[in-house]
Design a protein around this motif. Structure first.
Motif, PDB file in Angstrom:
ATOM      1  N   ASP A  67     -23.842 -53.147   2.041  1.00  0.00           N
ATOM      2  CA  ASP A  67     -23.316 -53.196   3.403  1.00  0.00           C
ATOM      3  C   ASP A  67     -23.631 -51.875   4.099  1.00  0.00           C
ATOM      4  OD1 ASP A  67     -21.242 -51.237   2.936  1.00  0.00           O
ATOM      5  OD2 ASP A  67     -19.917 -52.792   2.177  1.00  0.00           O
ATOM      6  N   ASP A  68     -23.463 -51.838   5.405  1.00  0.00           N
ATOM      7  CA  ASP A  68     -23.883 -50.674   6.196  1.00  0.00           C
ATOM      8  C   ASP A  68     -23.267 -49.364   5.714  1.00  0.00           C
ATOM      9  OD1 ASP A  68     -25.461 -52.307   7.730  1.00  0.00           O
ATOM     10  OD2 ASP A  68     -24.105 -52.351   9.453  1.00  0.00           O
ATOM     11  N   GLU A  69     -21.982 -49.395   5.400  1.00  0.00           N
ATOM     12  CA  GLU A  69     -21.297 -48.168   4.977  1.00  0.00           C
ATOM     13  C   GLU A  69     -21.838 -47.668   3.640  1.00  0.00           C
ATOM     14  OE1 GLU A  69     -16.808 -46.897   3.713  1.00  0.00           O
ATOM     15  OE2 GLU A  69     -17.014 -48.224   5.457  1.00  0.00           O
ATOM     16  N   ASP A  70     -21.997 -48.573   2.675  1.00  0.00           N
ATOM     17  CA  ASP A  70     -22.525 -48.176   1.375  1.00  0.00           C
ATOM     18  C   ASP A  70     -23.994 -47.754   1.478  1.00  0.00           C
ATOM     19  OD1 ASP A  70     -20.148 -48.548   0.029  1.00  0.00           O
ATOM     20  OD2 ASP A  70     -20.640 -50.564  -0.683  1.00  0.00           O
ATOM     21  N   PHE A  71     -24.748 -48.438   2.337  1.00  0.00           N
ATOM     22  CA  PHE A  71     -26.151 -48.075   2.524  1.00  0.00           C
ATOM     23  C   PHE A  71     -26.259 -46.659   3.095  1.00  0.00           C
ATOM     24  CE2 PHE A  71     -30.244 -47.990   4.713  1.00  0.00           C
ATOM     25  CZ  PHE A  71     -31.086 -48.509   3.745  1.00  0.00           C
ATOM     26  N   ALA A  72     -25.433 -46.363   4.081  1.00  0.00           N
ATOM     27  CA  ALA A  72     -25.435 -45.018   4.681  1.00  0.00           C
ATOM     28  C   ALA A  72     -25.041 -43.968   3.647  1.00  0.00           C
ATOM     29  CB  ALA A  72     -24.505 -44.975   5.889  1.00  0.00           C
ATOM     30  N   SER A  76     -27.413 -40.966   2.354  1.00  0.00           N
ATOM     31  CA  SER A  76     -26.957 -39.580   2.431  1.00  0.00           C
ATOM     32  C   SER A  76     -27.037 -38.882   1.071  1.00  0.00           C
ATOM     33  CB  SER A  76     -25.525 -39.542   2.959  1.00  0.00           C
ATOM     34  OG  SER A  76     -25.012 -38.240   2.921  1.00  0.00           O
ATOM     35  N   LEU A  77     -26.580 -39.560   0.024  1.00  0.00           N
ATOM     36  CA  LEU A  77     -26.628 -38.972  -1.318  1.00  0.00           C
ATOM     37  C   LEU A  77     -28.066 -38.739  -1.764  1.00  0.00           C
ATOM     38  CD1 LEU A  77     -23.820 -41.089  -3.001  1.00  0.00           C
ATOM     39  CD2 LEU A  77     -23.733 -38.627  -2.540  1.00  0.00           C
ATOM     40  N   MET A  78     -28.936 -39.692  -1.455  1.00  0.00           N
ATOM     41  CA  MET A  78     -30.338 -39.542  -1.838  1.00  0.00           C
ATOM     42  C   MET A  78     -31.022 -38.437  -1.043  1.00  0.00           C
ATOM     43  SD  MET A  78     -31.351 -43.512  -2.465  1.00  0.00           S
ATOM     44  CE  MET A  78     -33.025 -43.175  -3.010  1.00  0.00           C
ATOM     45  N   GLU A  79     -30.643 -38.266   0.215  1.00  0.00           N
ATOM     46  CA  GLU A  79     -31.181 -37.147   1.011  1.00  0.00           C
ATOM     47  C   GLU A  79     -30.787 -35.821   0.384  1.00  0.00           C
ATOM     48  OE1 GLU A  79     -29.325 -37.982   4.758  1.00  0.00           O
ATOM     49  OE2 GLU A  79     -31.133 -38.870   5.586  1.00  0.00           O
ATOM     50  N   ASN A  80     -29.513 -35.708   0.000  1.00  0.00           N
ATOM     51  CA  ASN A  80     -29.041 -34.475  -0.628  1.00  0.00           C
ATOM     52  C   ASN A  80     -29.781 -34.211  -1.936  1.00  0.00           C
ATOM     53  OD1 ASN A  80     -27.225 -33.980   1.414  1.00  0.00           O
ATOM     54  ND2 ASN A  80     -25.508 -34.922   0.351  1.00  0.00           N
ATOM     55  N   TYR A  81     -30.006 -35.262  -2.707  1.00  0.00           N
ATOM     56  CA  TYR A  81     -30.740 -35.116  -3.958  1.00  0.00           C
ATOM     57  C   TYR A  81     -32.172 -34.663  -3.679  1.00  0.00           C
ATOM     58  CZ  TYR A  81     -32.901 -36.299  -8.430  1.00  0.00           C
ATOM     59  OH  TYR A  81     -33.595 -36.248  -9.615  1.00  0.00           O
ATOM     60  N   ALA A  82     -32.799 -35.260  -2.689  1.00  0.00           N
ATOM     61  CA  ALA A  82     -34.189 -34.899  -2.343  1.00  0.00           C
ATOM     62  C   ALA A  82     -34.278 -33.441  -1.895  1.00  0.00           C
ATOM     63  CB  ALA A  82     -34.731 -35.827  -1.261  1.00  0.00           C
ATOM     64  N   GLU A  83     -33.266 -32.975  -1.161  1.00  0.00           N
ATOM     65  CA  GLU A  83     -33.269 -31.592  -0.681  1.00  0.00           C
ATOM     66  C   GLU A  83     -33.157 -30.596  -1.830  1.00  0.00           C
ATOM     67  OE1 GLU A  83     -30.197 -31.253   2.271  1.00  0.00           O
ATOM     68  OE2 GLU A  83     -31.260 -32.551   3.665  1.00  0.00           O
ATOM     69  N   SER A  84     -32.520 -31.008  -2.926  1.00  0.00           N
ATOM     70  CA  SER A  84     -32.351 -30.094  -4.050  1.00  0.00           C
ATOM     71  C   SER A  84     -33.336 -30.381  -5.182  1.00  0.00           C
ATOM     72  CB  SER A  84     -30.914 -30.185  -4.582  1.00  0.00           C
ATOM     73  OG  SER A  84     -30.668 -31.476  -5.098  1.00  0.00           O
ATOM     74  N   MET A 112     -35.947 -46.585   3.478  1.00  0.00           N
ATOM     75  CA  MET A 112     -34.523 -46.712   3.801  1.00  0.00           C
ATOM     76  C   MET A 112     -34.250 -46.299   5.241  1.00  0.00           C
ATOM     77  SD  MET A 112     -32.753 -45.429   0.264  1.00  0.00           S
ATOM     78  CE  MET A 112     -31.058 -45.753   0.802  1.00  0.00           C
ATOM     79  N   TYR A 113     -34.903 -45.240   5.712  1.00  0.00           N
ATOM     80  CA  TYR A 113     -34.738 -44.835   7.108  1.00  0.00           C
ATOM     81  C   TYR A 113     -35.142 -45.967   8.033  1.00  0.00           C
ATOM     82  CZ  TYR A 113     -34.085 -39.866   5.977  1.00  0.00           C
ATOM     83  OH  TYR A 113     -33.610 -38.676   5.512  1.00  0.00           O
ATOM     84  N   GLY A 114     -36.253 -46.620   7.721  1.00  0.00           N
ATOM     85  CA  GLY A 114     -36.707 -47.744   8.531  1.00  0.00           C
ATOM     86  C   GLY A 114     -35.698 -48.869   8.544  1.00  0.00           C
ATOM     87  N   GLU A 115     -35.138 -49.183   7.396  1.00  0.00           N
ATOM     88  CA  GLU A 115     -34.122 -50.237   7.291  1.00  0.00           C
ATOM     89  C   GLU A 115     -32.878 -49.846   8.074  1.00  0.00           C
ATOM     90  OE1 GLU A 115     -32.423 -53.847   6.031  1.00  0.00           O
ATOM     91  OE2 GLU A 115     -34.484 -53.163   5.838  1.00  0.00           O
ATOM     92  N   PHE A 116     -32.465 -48.583   7.954  1.00  0.00           N
ATOM     93  CA  PHE A 116     -31.262 -48.104   8.624  1.00  0.00           C
ATOM     94  C   PHE A 116     -31.457 -48.161  10.145  1.00  0.00           C
ATOM     95  CE2 PHE A 116     -28.218 -44.713   9.886  1.00  0.00           C
ATOM     96  CZ  PHE A 116     -27.071 -45.265   9.323  1.00  0.00           C
ATOM     97  N   GLU A 117     -32.624 -47.754  10.618  1.00  0.00           N
ATOM     98  CA  GLU A 117     -32.904 -47.785  12.058  1.00  0.00           C
ATOM     99  C   GLU A 117     -32.977 -49.217  12.581  1.00  0.00           C
ATOM    100  OE1 GLU A 117     -36.367 -45.383  12.669  1.00  0.00           O
ATOM    101  OE2 GLU A 117     -35.309 -43.546  12.165  1.00  0.00           O
ATOM    102  N   GLU A 118     -33.532 -50.137  11.784  1.00  0.00           N
ATOM    103  CA  GLU A 118     -33.572 -51.544  12.191  1.00  0.00           C
ATOM    104  C   GLU A 118     -32.171 -52.104  12.301  1.00  0.00           C
ATOM    105  OE1 GLU A 118     -36.040 -53.816   9.550  1.00  0.00           O
ATOM    106  OE2 GLU A 118     -37.745 -52.484   9.864  1.00  0.00           O
ATOM    107  N   ASP A 119     -31.310 -51.785  11.341  1.00  0.00           N
ATOM    108  CA  ASP A 119     -29.925 -52.256  11.392  1.00  0.00           C
ATOM    109  C   ASP A 119     -29.195 -51.653  12.567  1.00  0.00           C
ATOM    110  OD1 ASP A 119     -30.281 -53.800   9.176  1.00  0.00           O
ATOM    111  OD2 ASP A 119     -29.208 -52.467   7.784  1.00  0.00           O
ATOM    112  N   ASP A 120     -29.460 -50.374  12.843  1.00  0.00           N
ATOM    113  CA  ASP A 120     -28.821 -49.688  13.963  1.00  0.00           C
ATOM    114  C   ASP A 120     -29.237 -50.309  15.296  1.00  0.00           C
ATOM    115  OD1 ASP A 120     -26.962 -47.773  13.512  1.00  0.00           O
ATOM    116  OD2 ASP A 120     -28.260 -46.067  13.983  1.00  0.00           O
ATOM    117  N   GLY A 121     -30.476 -50.720  15.405  1.00  0.00           N
ATOM    118  CA  GLY A 121     -30.996 -51.282  16.650  1.00  0.00           C
ATOM    119  C   GLY A 121     -30.493 -52.684  16.921  1.00  0.00           C
TER     120      GLY A 121
END
Length: 123
Positions: A67-72, A76-84, A112-121
């Motif tokens: 769902d949207d909340e879990d996907f976000a 977010s967690l994967m972004e943090n992991y990628a940054e480190s 995932m960014y593409g999916e998130f932006e599609e859902d947002d739109g």
């Protein structure tokens, strides 16, 4: 490692990394008690959220089926992991493997960014 195994491994590594960082912070006597408790509390919140999310993720398809909340949260967690993420340059084989792993992670985040932006739109 196939894509589903890769996703599961990323989440296992994130959890292990958060647990290690939490333990390191909790045992850091140089931090003031109040600051240490606040930081450890943040790690506890992240670990709790990750622990509730992990059973829902069995691979790539399940990630995109959240769902949207879990996907976000996953994003977010994967972004943090990628940054480190640390690329291992100790030898050419390790360098090649970790660069490939980081590339796979970056590609997944891009999808995932593409999916998130599609859902947002759609709203």
């Amino acid at each position: 490692m196939n894509d589903d195994e890769f996703v599961a491994e990323i989440f296992r590594r994130m959890k292990a990394m958060l647990e290690d960082e939490r333990a390191e912070c909790a045992s850091n006597s140089r931090l003031g008690e109040e600051i240490r408790d606040e930081i450890v509390g943040c790690y506890d919140e992240d670990l709790s959220a990750l622990s509730s999310l992990m059973p829902k993720i069995s691979g790539v398809d399940s990630l995109f089926g959240l769902d949207d909340e879990d996907f976000a949260l996953a994003l977010s967690l994967m972004e943090n992991y990628a940054e480190s993420f640390v690329v291992d340059g100790t030898d050419s084989r390790a360098l090649s493997e970790t660069e490939e792993e980081y590339s796979r992670l970056a590609d997944l985040l891009f999808d995932m960014y593409g999916e998130f932006e599609e859902d947002d739109g759609d709203d």
